[in-house]
Design a protein around this motif. Sequence first.
Motif, short mmCIF file in Angstrom:
data_model
loop_
_atom_site.label_atom_id
_atom_site.label_comp_id
_atom_site.label_asym_id
_atom_site.label_seq_id
_atom_site.Cartn_x
_atom_site.Cartn_y
_atom_site.Cartn_z
N MET A 703 -8.47 0.89 4.19
CA MET A 703 -9.37 0.96 3.49
C MET A 703 -11.04 2.50 4.24
O MET A 703 -11.23 2.79 4.09
CB MET A 703 -10.63 0.26 3.85
CG MET A 703 -9.41 -1.46 2.88
SD MET A 703 -10.06 -3.44 3.62
CE MET A 703 -11.67 -3.55 3.31
N LEU A 741 -13.65 -9.07 -1.90
CA LEU A 741 -12.67 -8.00 -1.34
C LEU A 741 -11.92 -8.47 -0.98
O LEU A 741 -10.65 -8.42 -1.31
CB LEU A 741 -12.94 -6.67 -0.04
CG LEU A 741 -14.25 -5.98 -0.69
CD1 LEU A 741 -14.42 -5.21 1.44
CD2 LEU A 741 -13.79 -5.64 -1.47
N VAL A 745 -9.45 -8.40 -5.33
CA VAL A 745 -8.73 -7.34 -5.32
C VAL A 745 -7.69 -8.10 -5.39
O VAL A 745 -6.94 -9.08 -5.14
CB VAL A 745 -9.50 -7.10 -4.29
CG1 VAL A 745 -8.16 -5.52 -4.26
CG2 VAL A 745 -10.38 -6.07 -4.33
N TRP A 747 -3.92 -6.81 -3.93
CA TRP A 747 -3.92 -5.47 -3.18
C TRP A 747 -2.14 -5.36 -3.76
O TRP A 747 -1.20 -4.55 -2.47
CB TRP A 747 -3.58 -6.59 -1.92
CG TRP A 747 -4.58 -6.57 -1.48
CD1 TRP A 747 -5.73 -7.71 -1.55
CD2 TRP A 747 -6.22 -5.65 -0.81
NE1 TRP A 747 -6.84 -7.68 -1.33
CE2 TRP A 747 -7.57 -6.76 -1.24
CE3 TRP A 747 -5.78 -4.46 -0.32
CZ2 TRP A 747 -8.17 -5.86 -0.28
CZ3 TRP A 747 -7.04 -3.77 -0.02
CH2 TRP A 747 -8.05 -4.36 0.30
N CYS A 753 -5.83 -2.28 -7.40
CA CYS A 753 -5.85 -2.55 -6.66
C CYS A 753 -6.83 -1.49 -5.83
O CYS A 753 -8.92 -2.06 -5.75
CB CYS A 753 -5.03 -2.05 -5.04
SG CYS A 753 -5.45 -2.15 -3.55
N ILE A 757 -11.12 -2.49 -5.96
CA ILE A 757 -12.11 -1.97 -5.16
C ILE A 757 -12.86 -1.22 -5.34
O ILE A 757 -14.23 -1.51 -4.93
CB ILE A 757 -11.51 -1.57 -3.93
CG1 ILE A 757 -10.18 -2.36 -2.80
CG2 ILE A 757 -12.91 -0.96 -2.71
CD1 ILE A 757 -9.44 -1.28 -2.00
N THR A 761 -17.52 -2.10 -5.01
CA THR A 761 -18.14 -2.19 -3.88
C THR A 761 -19.28 -1.65 -5.18
O THR A 761 -20.23 -1.44 -4.98
CB THR A 761 -17.67 -0.97 -3.82
OG1 THR A 761 -15.98 -1.01 -2.71
CG2 THR A 761 -18.57 0.21 -2.52
#
Length: 821
Positions: A703, A741, A745, A747, A753, A757, A761
């Motif tokens: 990140m 998050l 998400v 991952w 992914c 994100i 956001t």
Amino acid sequence: MSTPAKIKKLDEVVVNRIAAGEVIQRPANALKELIENCLDAKATNIQIVVKEGGLKLLQIQDNGTGIRKDDMEIVCERFTTSKLEKIEDLQALTTYGFRGEALASISHVAQLTITTKTKEEKCAYKCSYCDGVLKASPIYCAGNQGTTITVENLFYNVPTRKKALSSPSEEFSKIVEVVTKYAIHNPSIGFSLKKQGETNTQVKTPHSSTKINNIRLLYGNLVSRDLLEIEIKDEKHNFKLHSLMTNPNYSNKRLVFLLFINHRLVESSMLKKMLEDLYSVHLPKKTHPWCYMSLEIDPHNIDVNVHPTKHEVRFLHEDSIIEKIKIALDEKLSGVSATRTFYMKSKLPNVDVTKNILKEVLPDYDSQKTDKTKKPYAYQMIRTNSSDQKLDKFSFTINSSAKNEKVISIENTDEDKSKESEESEKKIEEKKTKSKEFESNENIENIENITEIETDKEMSILEATNLETSNNLEDYAMQEDNSTCFMLSDSDESNAEVSKNNKPIDFELESADSSLIADKAMERIYKHWGGAPKTKENKEINKEIENEKSNDDIQKENETNKKDEETPEFKSYSVNNFRREVKLKSILLLRKKVEDNYHSGLREILSNLIFIGCVDEGFSLIQSGINLYISNTQSLVEELFYEIMLYDFANYGVIKFSESLPIYDLAMLGLETKDAGWSEEDGKKEDLAMRVQELLLEKADMMKEYFSIVIDKNGNLKSLPILLDQYYPNEAGIPLYILRLATEVDWNVEQICFQNICRETAKFYSQIDTESEIYDWKHMTEHILYSAIKESLLPPKHFAHDSTLLQLASLTDLYKVFERC
């Protein structure tokens, strides 16, 4: 004095036909009785076929319980029924039929055939009836479970009744009305109605539906979107009401009233009058609502045996019940009549059709284009600022660097005209000689001087084309004040005419010959430096350059040029001084997906928008061309930030917090919000917050590297990315953002992914803080957000029909309106 006539007992056939005429008044009455028999038989699918408005053929098929073979002999006799045994049963009646007159009445005025099969029977039976009597023994035949009733030649033996009926089309419309009403009241049953010989159905509803869905199917979205739902339960008078009626936003020329009492389609003049009086306060004159009403009353308090066709009923406490219903409906209407909702078309007029598709569909597409520009009509001319008004409209003299200077004299004598003509001829000859000198001087080398222009008349050829080429020659052109300077290298084979004393040469642009000089001068410059604009004058230059290249190079350039023309370039909003190149396939694919799915028509609208003002934090008014739109600011801004996340991937600036924010505390605050949707089944909040912290700590390096979201080893959030200069997200949304998050998400897959994100956001950053003390949210919306939307946003295609942009007014339509005044 005449003697009285002898009283005789009527013949049974006459009696039956008189009774049939009372029960079966028209095809719609017969169908109503047959539909109610299907409902009593627990059918879940009812199919109806009609010919000539039901007079020639009326067939209804269901998948209910069927009729037993032993009952086929008496099923069409009068007063034979399976739903009533004694008079007391009328007080607790739960079925539609109870008198045993429907099939008997139909058989007396039509040719009736019944095909039926029960669950226990191995095959179906078919029987024909005339005047309530079975013509012959039942015939064995193939068939599905249920009953099919065929009514042919209705009123064949009552010609007076048949002539009194309306046209077949009007009778069919009454049949459609009956089927439509029963389909809405019985959404769990599938209805189908069509004319014989036609494939298209007039009414079709699915089984296991809902009342609102069926209303939308049968009456349209205009009715369904304005419905109010009312439910009343009164223990004193022992009744229940479920009603769906339109709010004051909807109005119609006639009242549409669907009334069911104890699930029976009936009419009530008192309830109808109550509705009209109630809506007269909320609707304009001569307009009416749409209303569906289902009233369930204790069977002991209702009398259904009032009318031969059973379309009227009487019940106890009628006035009191209607008054209670009126009060409840009035209270519901008064709560929504303070506002009006106006629906506009969400489908924008621009069609997303590329030029390539038009060329394939329309072979003469290119030939249809003409170079002649049509004079715009008054309604096509727009003005958003008084300073933008063109002076041409007021017949003023215009001195422009790109236009010839013309002096308009109103009172010219013949002598003045002759003098002017002589002077103009001299100027033309001078131009021709200068152009010849210009063409012959092709071997001048080491050009280092700078051409300067001081006045409008002394404007150089290079400035005449500077407005079109400054973007492509920005590395070699400088523009200051009213002069244009082009610096050329020593190795350039220049064709600009320069005097021996290195003095600037002035070219007057007053005749058509000057354009030839300009074309030839710029041809050499573009040939050496490249970057000429794609105009008609440069087509020949491009052809010469292309002839010198290989076919492969030309093909590659054409492909890149097509892509550049079709997809606008998304601007970078990174505040960093350097830019890292992104080669991740997942990000490149996500960018390509945005570029492939953008709507060119919407892009054109947004690229030409003029901001009018904020309605609130969620909506704004914009103008584009001759149209006024209301735009969903949050949807546009969310998509803008999503695209910024993709195109500035790994190149964001950093918003550093003065104090670090613990992830655990943020997660706990996020779980307290309603949007989190936390319940006890999800587990303890403390455990969930700890999991959020552990997960984000595990992904901290990624990140930080790609998204500028810095989380230290102690589990504290230290920074967020800068997506747009001078724009800061709403800090109140950080807890929910951190929580999402971790929970929203995926991952495990790289592309998904990154997409998740970026989306989360973008949702967080799209929340405009209207109570911020740092900036004025209205100023920020206009000058930062909508400025970026205008500059770069590639709107997805679904924005064209999901009400993100709604056209409110068009100058064309307004012009027509005011033209009538």
